[in-house]
Design an enzyme around this catalytic site. Sequence first.
Site, short mmCIF file in Angstrom:
data_model
loop_
_atom_site.label_atom_id
_atom_site.label_comp_id
_atom_site.label_asym_id
_atom_site.label_seq_id
_atom_site.Cartn_x
_atom_site.Cartn_y
_atom_site.Cartn_z
N HIS A 95 7.22 -7.45 -2.16
CA HIS A 95 6.97 -6.75 -0.89
C HIS A 95 7.87 -7.34 0.20
O HIS A 95 7.69 -7.03 1.39
CB HIS A 95 5.52 -6.97 -0.43
CG HIS A 95 4.47 -6.23 -1.21
ND1 HIS A 95 4.64 -4.94 -1.67
CD2 HIS A 95 3.20 -6.59 -1.57
CE1 HIS A 95 3.53 -4.57 -2.29
NE2 HIS A 95 2.65 -5.54 -2.25
N LYS A 142 0.79 -1.24 0.00
CA LYS A 142 0.00 0.00 0.00
C LYS A 142 0.82 1.29 0.00
O LYS A 142 0.37 2.35 0.44
CB LYS A 142 -1.00 0.02 1.17
CG LYS A 142 -1.83 -1.21 1.34
CD LYS A 142 -2.35 -1.82 0.06
CE LYS A 142 -3.41 -1.00 -0.64
NZ LYS A 142 -3.72 -1.61 -1.97
N SER A 146 -4.63 2.74 4.36
CA SER A 146 -4.81 2.13 3.05
C SER A 146 -4.87 0.60 3.15
O SER A 146 -5.70 -0.05 2.52
CB SER A 146 -3.66 2.56 2.13
OG SER A 146 -3.82 2.05 0.85
N THR A 160 2.84 0.90 -4.96
CA THR A 160 3.48 -0.09 -5.85
C THR A 160 2.95 0.04 -7.28
O THR A 160 3.74 0.12 -8.23
CB THR A 160 3.18 -1.53 -5.35
OG1 THR A 160 3.14 -1.53 -3.93
CG2 THR A 160 4.18 -2.52 -5.87
P1 A3P Z 1 -5.08 4.72 -0.87
O1 A3P Z 1 -5.70 3.48 -0.35
O2 A3P Z 1 -4.60 5.63 0.23
O3 A3P Z 1 -5.93 5.45 -1.84
P2 A3P Z 1 -0.26 -0.31 -3.72
O4 A3P Z 1 -0.26 -0.18 -5.20
O5 A3P Z 1 1.10 -0.45 -3.12
O6 A3P Z 1 -1.21 -1.38 -3.29
O7 A3P Z 1 -0.78 1.07 -3.12
C1 A3P Z 1 -2.12 1.46 -3.26
C2 A3P Z 1 -2.26 2.88 -2.78
O8 A3P Z 1 -1.62 3.75 -3.73
C3 A3P Z 1 -3.70 3.31 -2.69
O9 A3P Z 1 -3.74 4.30 -1.67
C4 A3P Z 1 -3.91 3.90 -4.08
O10 A3P Z 1 -5.00 4.76 -4.19
C5 A3P Z 1 -2.59 4.66 -4.23
N1 A3P Z 1 -2.29 4.99 -5.64
C6 A3P Z 1 -2.32 4.18 -6.71
N2 A3P Z 1 -2.04 4.87 -7.83
C7 A3P Z 1 -1.81 6.14 -7.45
C8 A3P Z 1 -1.49 7.35 -8.16
N3 A3P Z 1 -1.36 7.38 -9.48
N4 A3P Z 1 -1.33 8.48 -7.43
C9 A3P Z 1 -1.46 8.47 -6.09
N5 A3P Z 1 -1.78 7.37 -5.37
C10 A3P Z 1 -1.96 6.22 -6.05
#
Ligand code: A3P
Length: 296
Positions: free
Chosen positions: A109, A49, A139, A52
Amino acid sequence: MALTTELGRQPQLREVAGIPLQASTVDNWSQIQNFEAKPDDLLICTYPKSGTTWIQEIVDMIEQNGDMEKCQRAIIQHRHPFIEWARPPHPSGVEKARAMPSPRTLRTHLPTQLLPPSFWKNNCKFLYVARNAKDCMVSYYHFQRMNQMLPDPGTWEEYFETFISGKVCWGSWYDHVKGWWEMKDRYQILFLFYEDIKKDPKHEIQKVMQFMGKNLDETILDKIVQETSFEKMKENPMTNRSTVPKSILDQSISPFMRKGTVGDWKSHFTVAQNERFDKIYRKKMEGTSINFCMEL
Ligand code: A3P
């Protein structure tokens, strides 16, 4: 550690060297540990979160010289094999990586101590993205609510305890971030922060580009900034996980592209939780030079 919920969700986490992982990962552990990295591999590393998917799309856009159509060739989960992923009878992350032509971009991860040793031996390039712990926790909480492959998080209050004690899948945020931070001067690691990418995406994308040994012109850079914005990625079926069945990710509970902001923790943490968290954070992160502003 098994959790059963009223929904009948029974995902299992099992530990490897004290780190909780998905049971299917642990079942496949010897294949993962024996993974043969190659010197030209690029490994995207994050605590869950931390952005990635965002950094994956940025890296792919750079690799494809800003050609959005090429980035639409497959869903993001399939573009960069996830080393520890295993769900028989499907090919595992290791098998997918083996079948991929070089130069490969992979993702994980895993904390440093569980990384397949060949990555260190081959002096691969690592791209680490860290996100402030409070937003990560929020998140991850919503992700566990909607992800049927992870234990049900329970109430926010319960999850707060689970997270701070590191009993979530892939273990403690503190140890993960500290572990990778401590490796950064010994290996080829570009250490980025979610909050910096949010604040000045062009500047951070430029750093990634240089680290990858690419030199793209200004127009392409601007296009990458636009195409990897939260709004665009939320609408993009290749990045928003909309193709994943509801039985795995139930986006009616919480969308995968949820908010994409800095500071959402303020709408979740009580004053008491925040004070307690800050105290624990200071203790856990004592002695590291990493400088996260927890008031973000
Ligand atoms: P939130 O749950 O706070 O919205 P991962 O890809 O590691 O699983 O992380 C997911 C988190 O990154 C989520 O956070 C998601 O909304 C956010 N995220 C994904 N793409 C993004 C982007 N282009 N800009 C900002 N945040 C992004």
